[in-house]
Design a protein around this motif. Structure first.
Motif, PDB file in Angstrom:
ATOM      1  N   TYR D 115       0.835  -1.214   0.000  1.00 16.28           N
ATOM      2  CA  TYR D 115       0.000   0.000   0.000  1.00 16.28           C
ATOM      3  C   TYR D 115       0.868   1.262   0.000  1.00 16.28           C
ATOM      4  O   TYR D 115       0.511   2.277  -0.577  1.00 16.28           O
ATOM      5  CB  TYR D 115      -0.902   0.037   1.236  1.00 16.28           C
ATOM      6  N   PRO D 119      -0.103   3.238  -3.579  1.00 15.88           N
ATOM      7  CA  PRO D 119      -1.373   3.561  -2.910  1.00 15.88           C
ATOM      8  C   PRO D 119      -2.557   3.142  -3.781  1.00 15.88           C
ATOM      9  O   PRO D 119      -2.431   3.049  -5.011  1.00 15.88           O
ATOM     10  CB  PRO D 119      -1.310   5.091  -2.761  1.00 15.88           C
ATOM     11  N   THR D 120      -3.680   2.902  -3.156  1.00 13.85           N
ATOM     12  CA  THR D 120      -4.839   2.422  -3.929  1.00 13.85           C
ATOM     13  C   THR D 120      -5.264   3.424  -4.995  1.00 13.85           C
ATOM     14  O   THR D 120      -5.855   3.042  -5.998  1.00 13.85           O
ATOM     15  CB  THR D 120      -6.042   2.141  -2.990  1.00 13.85           C
ATOM     16  N   ASP D 121      -4.938   4.693  -4.783  1.00 14.07           N
ATOM     17  CA  ASP D 121      -5.319   5.674  -5.803  1.00 14.07           C
ATOM     18  C   ASP D 121      -4.158   6.037  -6.727  1.00 14.07           C
ATOM     19  O   ASP D 121      -4.163   7.092  -7.358  1.00 14.07           O
ATOM     20  CB  ASP D 121      -5.882   6.927  -5.129  1.00 14.07           C
ATOM     21  N   ALA D 122      -3.154   5.163  -6.794  1.00 12.19           N
ATOM     22  CA  ALA D 122      -2.025   5.420  -7.699  1.00 12.19           C
ATOM     23  C   ALA D 122      -2.542   5.428  -9.139  1.00 12.19           C
ATOM     24  O   ALA D 122      -3.483   4.714  -9.477  1.00 12.19           O
ATOM     25  CB  ALA D 122      -0.958   4.340  -7.514  1.00 12.19           C
ATOM     26  N   PRO D 123      -1.928   6.234 -10.006  1.00 12.05           N
ATOM     27  CA  PRO D 123      -2.403   6.304 -11.401  1.00 12.05           C
ATOM     28  C   PRO D 123      -2.337   4.944 -12.086  1.00 12.05           C
ATOM     29  O   PRO D 123      -1.513   4.091 -11.739  1.00 12.05           O
ATOM     30  CB  PRO D 123      -1.451   7.302 -12.061  1.00 12.05           C
ATOM     31  N   ALA D 124      -3.221   4.753 -13.061  1.00 10.40           N
ATOM     32  CA  ALA D 124      -3.339   3.465 -13.736  1.00 10.40           C
ATOM     33  C   ALA D 124      -2.039   3.059 -14.430  1.00 10.40           C
ATOM     34  O   ALA D 124      -1.768   1.872 -14.627  1.00 10.40           O
ATOM     35  CB  ALA D 124      -4.492   3.503 -14.740  1.00 10.40           C
ATOM     36  N   CYS D 209      -4.411  -6.777  -0.482  1.00  9.01           N
ATOM     37  CA  CYS D 209      -4.411  -5.445  -1.087  1.00  9.01           C
ATOM     38  C   CYS D 209      -5.382  -5.402  -2.271  1.00  9.01           C
ATOM     39  O   CYS D 209      -6.019  -4.371  -2.523  1.00  9.01           O
ATOM     40  CB  CYS D 209      -3.007  -5.069  -1.559  1.00  9.01           C
ATOM     41  N   GLY D 212      -8.516  -4.642  -1.007  1.00 10.98           N
ATOM     42  CA  GLY D 212      -8.583  -3.326  -0.384  1.00 10.98           C
ATOM     43  C   GLY D 212      -8.699  -3.384   1.125  1.00 10.98           C
ATOM     44  O   GLY D 212      -9.034  -2.397   1.772  1.00 10.98           O
TER      45      GLY D 212
END
Lengths: 261, 261, 261, 261
Positions: D115, D119-124, D209, D212
């Protein structure tokens, strides 16, 4: 698995048909009738017999840790006893499980902080004021709480602290660590503008440094002392219980918002 | 749920901003510096301050319970520490969990047996020989082991027992229960033809009856004392570990019969 | 000590460099992806793979035991977490310690009672009505509570019981023990004039007898199931804590009667 | 103490006279007979019902954690049982106490590492190779062990890992975290020149992960799963004990160097 076995050994105690020794002393002849429980704890944990001064100071610090009222730990023990009254030992165990970083940990934290900023081999003329100033500045810069300072209830003074320091002083054991803890408090109060008494765990942490106890042993004192306290709570619970009443009140309240009617 | 709440109260300790009392005594002023750990344990568990004689006898019995070598309980604590060295308290808790009926329970059993056959209000001229004879006959008829007698290693005498009885005697606390325990032993050896020494838990059970301690408190002494012993074992484990070696040896051996090659 | 060592062996699991077996099955190839957690628990505890019917009934009984709301056990876990949030495992352990005779024990008690009055090898034409009548009479004569009957809240029916019995029925597992438990209830209500629903632990005790599980394994189901429930409580506690609030309320109230001002 | 009480609430479960709900579902009507134990654990811990894919993957990861052979934790449970066979729950609790940072902690560590670096919101289009390289370099610079890599026995492959990843893949749950864990392994082996298989805790950390799951919940999976395993060990111990034999062997050996024969 042609693993070579490594030796297994313990130097704490041994027994034969007619002898029992603990830490090199005959339990029947040299310990029973000669030691009090605090001194025997000192022997068990350090391998040494305390001097009279060490005995007085050590007994005072562990006694301070025995009983802290209706703590989360005492409540966990009592609630456990309500479900398993046949297993007194498991109720004490449940109470001990919560003696972690939040409450008892601050004692260990204070000792470790003091050893770090003033190693035992620090020069005799180490500048305690400068060390205190630097320590407080470092903790504030890291936005960390200084272990051993502050108390939610006991202000401006934790009544245990001056007494513990006096006992240490009377027995020639209030040296540089006790001194340094006091200066850190003064600096911390000045820097923060708040009342930050040295609490009992801070006083004990400092005195443990005077003994030279390694940091991680200090939590052990708290655990063994609190075991005594918890037995007291379970005995009271067996005569005048609160566990079931706590359960019913909390369960009623906790689910009132989702429970129909 | 119109349940009427019942009161919740504890009489062990309280604190205010500047005061802390335990069992009706000021912790800073009347306890610290005045009590040793054993006496404070006595106060915490019974609510009373021990006399000098009681202090000597009580300290001796709880000290006897602190350290019993590499017991299953000490091993459980050490193996727990191997997996969670950051939680010393949990390792002690794990060790305490095993202080059940098999080992520590015999102490409680001895006290309960003695109270049952010789109630505290038994007439002064109760015939101890007859009671001993009847007790042994009853246990033998029920094929039950008499609690507090016999030891796998310490024969023909458990070296702790004569010492504990002597300390009780010297302090005026070796009365009818100590006497009765001795007569039960004599009867039991005669009836069985085996060596059945009064073991330490039998001696302690009898002395606890002299104090008048309720039976279930007696296991509490064992639990609190052993907590001290376990902290000693964990400190040794942290310096000279055996947990991982035990694990590897036992795992290898236990599955050799089904593990291929 | 010329003691001859006795063999140490376990038949549960083994592993080599490239293989891992549990109860005789390859963990990677025969278990993962093929078993659900309930079925694996069945395998781990009994050494057998459940049939589809057994799987459905077993999963239902252990699921019933997972979550019982804000119990003393859940409170002990939460209060422990408040002091040692770094040791989630110790908080679960503290919660488990209270799963003794008072709550979870009644399940074991129901199974043992049923096996005693109707042994597994009882003749096919055993008179269940007579057995039920006798059992109730015996318990009443001894002034003992019949395990598995009665509930403080769920009256006249514990809503879990008919559902568990229906699942057992649907899967061909509602035999003589379920039948007998029902007749014991009828007798007990008639004899006492009170509502005595078969509670969930009574229903589970009876179904465990249908499986033929030994009595002492039954408490094990409660312990493993509740461990799952407790992890859920600790996760909620970490997000929306109640431990510290409980502590403060109870401490305030418990000592108000002796605390000055 | 004019403290304003703060509300106490729990959203896990509630019950009334004729209803019981867990996580918003009727236990009798919507859970019993519809959920398996793994799915109910998912519901209890996350508040959500798993999809079929989630159910398969989640059951596989928790099953992996149930049984790891004769571990220190299993030994602690067995040794505890030897002293307190009447308290099965306390033996399980003792076993759980050791599920700390050394063994189970690596699972939580792997999830937290992943994580942190992704991070879970890391760019694609995050460059997984670059992240892996950087992560390995950082751990090596800090001389830290990379959590989830390496195994003392299972080399060059931990047989659980490819199977767990295949189950995740088959159910559409092998995304960036599984991918990244694999690249970290490749980098770590290249940089160290050693075999560093992704072990089961690394595989589970990565899959958690994908779900989530917050990092700290992951240790909870290990604790609840191992509780099942420990019950199995205690049942075997009750039939074919090793605790007393381990005790006697280790005690003999540990004190041989100081014990006069």
């Amino acid at each position: 698995m042609s693993r070579e076995p490594r030796p297994i050994r313990s130097d704490i105690a041994w027994s034969t048909r007619d002898r029992i020794e603990v830490r090199g002393k005959s339990l029947p002849d040299e310990i029973l009738g000669h030691f009090n429980l605090g001194d025997l704890a000192y022997l068990q944990l350090t391998g040494k017999t305390p001097t009279e001064a060490e005995s007085r100071v050590f007994n005072a610090i562990v006694i301070t840790l025995v009983e802290h009222g209706i703590t989360p730990s005492a409540l966990a023990a009592r609630l456990t006893y309500a479900g398993a009254p046949e297993s007194l030992q498991a109720a004490v165990a449940a109470g001990l499980c919560g003696l972690g970083t939040v409450f008892v940990g601050s004692m260990e934290g204070a000792a470790k902080m003091l050893y770090e900023v003033l190693p035992t081999d620090a020069p005799a003329d180490a500048d305690l004021d400068a060390i205190a100033k630097q320590t407080v500045a470092d903790y504030r810069a890291r936005k960390q709480i200084i272990p051993g300072l502050g108390h939610p209830l006991h202000k401006p003074v934790d009544p245990r602290t001056p007494r513990l320091f006096a006992i240490a002083e009377d027995n020639g054991m209030a040296g540089r660590y006790v001194e340094l803890m006091g200066r850190i408090q003064v600096e911390a109060e000045a820097a923060s503008g708040k009342q930050l008494p040295i609490n009992a765990t801070g006083a004990i942490g400092a005195i443990c440094c005077e003994f030279g106890f390694p940091g991680h042993i200090v939590r052990g004192f708290g655990v063994m002392a609190r075991a005594i306290g918890l037995v007291g709570h379970i005995l009271e619970e067996s005569e005048n219980p609160m566990g079931v009443e706590i359960w019913q009140r909390i369960e009623d309240e906790a689910t009132a918002h989702i429970r129909p009617e």
